[in-house]
Design a protein around this motif. Structure first.
Motif, short mmCIF file in Angstrom:
data_model
loop_
_atom_site.label_atom_id
_atom_site.label_comp_id
_atom_site.label_asym_id
_atom_site.label_seq_id
_atom_site.Cartn_x
_atom_site.Cartn_y
_atom_site.Cartn_z
N ALA A 21 14.64 8.58 4.54
CA ALA A 21 14.78 8.32 3.09
C ALA A 21 13.60 8.87 2.29
O ALA A 21 13.61 8.81 1.06
CB ALA A 21 14.94 6.82 2.85
N HIS A 22 12.58 9.40 2.98
CA HIS A 22 11.50 10.06 2.24
C HIS A 22 11.62 11.58 2.32
O HIS A 22 10.83 12.30 1.72
CB HIS A 22 10.13 9.62 2.78
N LEU A 23 12.60 12.05 3.12
CA LEU A 23 12.68 13.50 3.33
C LEU A 23 14.06 14.10 3.02
O LEU A 23 14.15 15.26 2.66
CB LEU A 23 12.31 13.83 4.80
N VAL B 279 0.85 -1.20 0.00
CA VAL B 279 0.00 0.00 0.00
C VAL B 279 0.89 1.25 0.00
O VAL B 279 0.60 2.23 -0.69
CB VAL B 279 -0.95 0.00 1.22
N HIS B 280 1.99 1.20 0.76
CA HIS B 280 2.91 2.34 0.82
C HIS B 280 3.43 2.70 -0.58
O HIS B 280 3.48 3.87 -0.95
CB HIS B 280 4.09 1.99 1.75
N HIS B 281 3.81 1.68 -1.36
CA HIS B 281 4.34 1.97 -2.70
C HIS B 281 3.25 2.49 -3.63
O HIS B 281 3.48 3.41 -4.40
CB HIS B 281 4.96 0.71 -3.31
N HIS C 25 14.66 2.98 -5.61
CA HIS C 25 13.76 1.88 -5.25
C HIS C 25 12.30 2.20 -5.58
O HIS C 25 11.57 1.35 -6.09
CB HIS C 25 13.91 1.52 -3.77
N HIS C 26 11.85 3.43 -5.31
CA HIS C 26 10.46 3.76 -5.63
C HIS C 26 10.25 3.91 -7.14
O HIS C 26 9.14 3.80 -7.62
CB HIS C 26 10.01 5.03 -4.90
N THR C 27 11.35 4.17 -7.87
CA THR C 27 11.23 4.30 -9.33
C THR C 27 11.21 2.91 -9.98
O THR C 27 10.45 2.67 -10.92
CB THR C 27 12.41 5.13 -9.90
N TRP D 181 18.74 3.69 -0.78
CA TRP D 181 18.72 4.22 -2.15
C TRP D 181 17.25 4.25 -2.60
O TRP D 181 16.81 3.51 -3.47
CB TRP D 181 19.58 3.35 -3.07
N HIS D 182 16.51 5.15 -1.94
CA HIS D 182 15.06 5.03 -1.97
C HIS D 182 14.39 5.69 -3.17
O HIS D 182 13.29 5.33 -3.54
CB HIS D 182 14.51 5.59 -0.66
N ASN D 183 15.09 6.68 -3.78
CA ASN D 183 14.52 7.28 -4.99
C ASN D 183 14.56 6.24 -6.11
O ASN D 183 13.58 6.06 -6.86
CB ASN D 183 15.31 8.54 -5.38
ZN ZN Z 1 9.26 4.30 0.73
#
Ligand code: ZN
Ligand code: ZN
Length: 358
Positions: free
Chosen positions: A267-269, A159-161, A300-302, A296-298
């Motif tokens: 990692a979100h801010l 759900v977060h993604h 990972h979300h991409t 490396w969260h940018n």
């Molecule tokens: Zn995240």
């Protein structure tokens, strides 16, 4: 995410004969749609004291009501962390033996690997496949973290993604650092989270006999792997005092939990966004050191389906390095990854810096 458009009132002539009276049921429905999220979730029949507290919460601007029991548990845990740190490092009468340090360091690696390679990359994102021995190892590693059960972890993460930084994101970072780090566990979940969570396809998790066993016996397994065994092993094998083994374990849990929570907050801010500047998640190398490769969260979300959870396996991506080792013996296979051309294309069109500077 679901802003209704309000029509401006316009003057219309209504003949009295055409007016009709609304039934009380219709009026109820009408008011219900105007009830705030806070009031929808507000616990009923709590007595005059709690009613006054709820009014204060509402006035203070809380979007969802506070769950005081969870706050109590989290505060007690943090008091225990401070007491443990004092008794071990300042008072030093509870200083662990060298073997206990080595044991807890190895356990920290196993736990982190269970969360990052297991709960996250394997079960939440299906970024690779794992043979049963590796799955058992990851599941045990995950259990030593003392977190929620795997089913809920995976569902929350999916759900977060899907709804990142919206009201349906369980740890929505637009509600601030504290909320995304730990505050989300101290309040009732937003109705949008609950509504979207039930729609998530969990058939792969439900169909995994190992995870079914884990969920069925979760409480006893968690007690065993997150508390009883890590305390007993140092006591039985190298004669550590039980109090010392327990206090040192508290610090290990504190490290793991705050590191994993930091993926949702830091990692979100904080960090740059070289792959997609239109989303909030960032590249945070400091967190990548502590979490063996999850900062490396940018990226990972991409590319959430990439088993590396980063463009590169080096530096600071221990989880990927370990998975590559397991791939050599065949326990990890079908590793998905984004092609260099795709990464370059996406980064050049959406990133916040020229691709060759990444
Ligand atoms: Zn995240
Ligand atoms: Zn993820």
């Amino acid at each position: 995410m679901k802003n209704g458009t309000m029509n401006k009132p316009s003057e219309v002539e209504v003949k009295p004969s055409l007016e009709r009276e609304f039934t009380s049921k219709e009026i109820d429905q009408e008011t219900q749609t105007k009830i705030s999220v806070y009031d929808q979730l507000r616990p009923k029949n709590e007595g005059p004291f709690m009613s006054a507290v709820r009014e204060l919460e509402k006035k203070a601007g809380f979007e969802t009501p506070i769950v005081y029991f969870n706050i109590l548990v989290l505060v007690m845990f943090h008091v225990l962390i401070l007491v443990s740190a004092y008794l071990i490092f300042i008072d030093r009468r509870y200083y662990p033996k060298r073997q206990t340090f080595i044991f807890l360091f190895s356990l920290t690696l196993l736990t982190t690997f269970g969360v990052t390679a297991g709960a996250h990359r394997l079960w939440s994102h299906r970024a690779y496949k794992a043979k049963i021995p590796l799955q058992i190892m990851l599941l045990i590693g995950f259990l030593t973290a003392g977190m929620n059960d795997l089913y809920n972890w995976v569902r929350d993460h999916r759900v977060h993604h899907k709804f990142s930084e919206t009201s349906a994101d369980p740890h929505n970072a637009t509600r601030g650092f504290f909320f995304s780090h730990v505050g989300w566990m101290m309040t009732k979940q937003h109705p949008d989270v609950l509504r979207e969570a039930v729609k998530v396809d969990m058939s792969d998790i439900e169909g995994n006999p190992l995870i079914r066993f884990h969920v069925r016996h979760f409480k006893i397994l968690k007690l065993l792997f997150a508390l009883v065994l890590p305390v007993l092993i140092p006591v039985v094998f190298w004669d550590e005092r039980i109090s010392v083994a327990f206090l040192a374990l508290v610090l290990k849990h504190a490290y793991i939990l705050h590191t994993m929570w930091s993926v949702n907050s830091f990692a979100h801010l904080y960090g740059n966004r070289p792959y997609n500047s239109k989303i909030n998640p960032r590249e945070n190398w400091v967190l990548s050191v502590f979490s063996i490769g999850e900062g490396w969260h940018n990226y990972h979300h991409t590319f959430p389906w990439d088993y590396k959870a980063a463009e590169l396996a080096f530096p600071f991506n221990g989880t990927t390095n370990l998975l590559d080792l397991f791939a050599k013996v065949g326990w990890a296979y079908d590793r998905k990854m984004a092609s260099p051309a795709l990464i370059k294309n996406v980064a050049e069109s959406k990133g916040d810096s020229p691709y060759n500077e990444i």
